[in-house]
Design a protein around this motif. Sequence first.
Motif, PDB file in Angstrom:
ATOM      1  N   THR A 176       5.236  -5.100   4.961  1.00 45.25           N
ATOM      2  CA  THR A 176       4.501  -6.023   5.824  1.00 45.25           C
ATOM      3  C   THR A 176       3.096  -6.277   5.290  1.00 45.25           C
ATOM      4  O   THR A 176       2.623  -7.418   5.267  1.00 45.25           O
ATOM      5  CB  THR A 176       4.434  -5.461   7.257  1.00 45.25           C
ATOM      6  OG1 THR A 176       5.757  -5.233   7.729  1.00 45.25           O
ATOM      7  CG2 THR A 176       3.705  -6.409   8.183  1.00 45.25           C
ATOM      8  N   CYS A 177       2.425  -5.228   4.846  1.00 44.78           N
ATOM      9  CA  CYS A 177       1.073  -5.380   4.299  1.00 44.78           C
ATOM     10  C   CYS A 177       1.082  -6.212   3.019  1.00 44.78           C
ATOM     11  O   CYS A 177       0.194  -7.049   2.811  1.00 44.78           O
ATOM     12  CB  CYS A 177       0.452  -4.012   4.025  1.00 44.78           C
ATOM     13  SG  CYS A 177       0.090  -3.090   5.515  1.00 44.78           S
ATOM     14  N   LEU A 188       1.509  -9.853   3.983  1.00 49.50           N
ATOM     15  CA  LEU A 188       0.278 -10.365   4.572  1.00 49.50           C
ATOM     16  C   LEU A 188      -0.779 -10.638   3.513  1.00 49.50           C
ATOM     17  O   LEU A 188      -1.369 -11.724   3.462  1.00 49.50           O
ATOM     18  CB  LEU A 188      -0.260  -9.376   5.613  1.00 49.50           C
ATOM     19  CG  LEU A 188      -1.578  -9.759   6.266  1.00 49.50           C
ATOM     20  CD1 LEU A 188      -1.301 -10.720   7.415  1.00 49.50           C
ATOM     21  CD2 LEU A 188      -2.285  -8.531   6.766  1.00 49.50           C
ATOM     22  N   ASN A 200       0.281 -13.538   1.105  1.00 51.22           N
ATOM     23  CA  ASN A 200       0.033 -14.854   1.690  1.00 51.22           C
ATOM     24  C   ASN A 200      -1.446 -15.215   1.644  1.00 51.22           C
ATOM     25  O   ASN A 200      -1.803 -16.375   1.445  1.00 51.22           O
ATOM     26  CB  ASN A 200       0.542 -14.919   3.129  1.00 51.22           C
ATOM     27  CG  ASN A 200       2.031 -15.069   3.215  1.00 51.22           C
ATOM     28  OD1 ASN A 200       2.662 -15.611   2.311  1.00 51.22           O
ATOM     29  ND2 ASN A 200       2.597 -14.578   4.297  1.00 51.22           N
ATOM     30  N   TYR A 201      -2.289 -14.238   1.820  1.00 46.33           N
ATOM     31  CA  TYR A 201      -3.735 -14.484   1.781  1.00 46.33           C
ATOM     32  C   TYR A 201      -4.186 -14.879   0.377  1.00 46.33           C
ATOM     33  O   TYR A 201      -4.930 -15.848   0.197  1.00 46.33           O
ATOM     34  CB  TYR A 201      -4.479 -13.244   2.267  1.00 46.33           C
ATOM     35  CG  TYR A 201      -5.976 -13.373   2.218  1.00 46.33           C
ATOM     36  CD1 TYR A 201      -6.650 -14.185   3.115  1.00 46.33           C
ATOM     37  CD2 TYR A 201      -6.720 -12.676   1.271  1.00 46.33           C
ATOM     38  CE1 TYR A 201      -8.036 -14.308   3.074  1.00 46.33           C
ATOM     39  CE2 TYR A 201      -8.090 -12.788   1.217  1.00 46.33           C
ATOM     40  CZ  TYR A 201      -8.748 -13.607   2.118  1.00 46.33           C
ATOM     41  OH  TYR A 201     -10.111 -13.723   2.068  1.00 46.33           O
ATOM     42  N   PRO A 211      -5.304 -14.921   7.898  1.00 42.04           N
ATOM     43  CA  PRO A 211      -4.835 -14.197   9.075  1.00 42.04           C
ATOM     44  C   PRO A 211      -5.977 -13.568   9.872  1.00 42.04           C
ATOM     45  O   PRO A 211      -5.764 -13.055  10.954  1.00 42.04           O
ATOM     46  CB  PRO A 211      -3.917 -13.129   8.494  1.00 42.04           C
ATOM     47  CG  PRO A 211      -4.433 -12.916   7.126  1.00 42.04           C
ATOM     48  CD  PRO A 211      -4.989 -14.223   6.668  1.00 42.04           C
ATOM     49  N   SER A 213      -7.258  -8.363  10.277  1.00 42.91           N
ATOM     50  CA  SER A 213      -5.916  -8.115   9.734  1.00 42.91           C
ATOM     51  C   SER A 213      -5.974  -7.731   8.265  1.00 42.91           C
ATOM     52  O   SER A 213      -5.239  -6.839   7.823  1.00 42.91           O
ATOM     53  CB  SER A 213      -5.040  -9.353   9.902  1.00 42.91           C
ATOM     54  OG  SER A 213      -4.817  -9.614  11.260  1.00 42.91           O
ATOM     55  N   ALA A 255      -4.788  -4.182   6.794  1.00 40.38           N
ATOM     56  CA  ALA A 255      -3.759  -4.064   5.757  1.00 40.38           C
ATOM     57  C   ALA A 255      -4.248  -3.164   4.625  1.00 40.38           C
ATOM     58  O   ALA A 255      -3.498  -2.322   4.125  1.00 40.38           O
ATOM     59  CB  ALA A 255      -3.384  -5.437   5.228  1.00 40.38           C
TER      60      ALA A 255
END
Length: 93
Positions: free
Chosen positions: A15-16, A19, A22-23, A30, A34, A38
Motif C-alpha cells: 500500500t505504501c 501511494l 502515484n505521488y 494524497p 499521508s 507512508a
Amino acid sequence: ATSAITHVVLGQFKTCVILLGNYYIFGSNPGQTSICGAFAAIAGMSFYTYLNLLNQKQNPSKTTTSRQSSLPKSKLGRENGNAHEGSYGSDAV
C-alpha cells in the motif's frame, strides 16, 4: 512459511509503495500527512525486517523446527458423528 504478522506487514508495504509511486510517477497529491505516514510506515517495516533477520541469525535451529511442524489433522468429521475414514461409497459427490 511466513507468520501472519509478516503477511500483514507486506500488505501494508504494498500500500505504501502504491501511494508513494502515484505521488512520484503520476504527480497525485494524497496530502502531506499521508506521504509522511507512508515514509514512517516503511521505516517501521524496515526495522521489523531487520529485527526478524537478526533473530533468525541468533536462533537458526528455531526456524528449521517451525518449518517442519504441521497443523493437527481436523477432527470435525468425528465430532459430528461422521465415522467415515475415506470410504464414502456411492454417496460421494
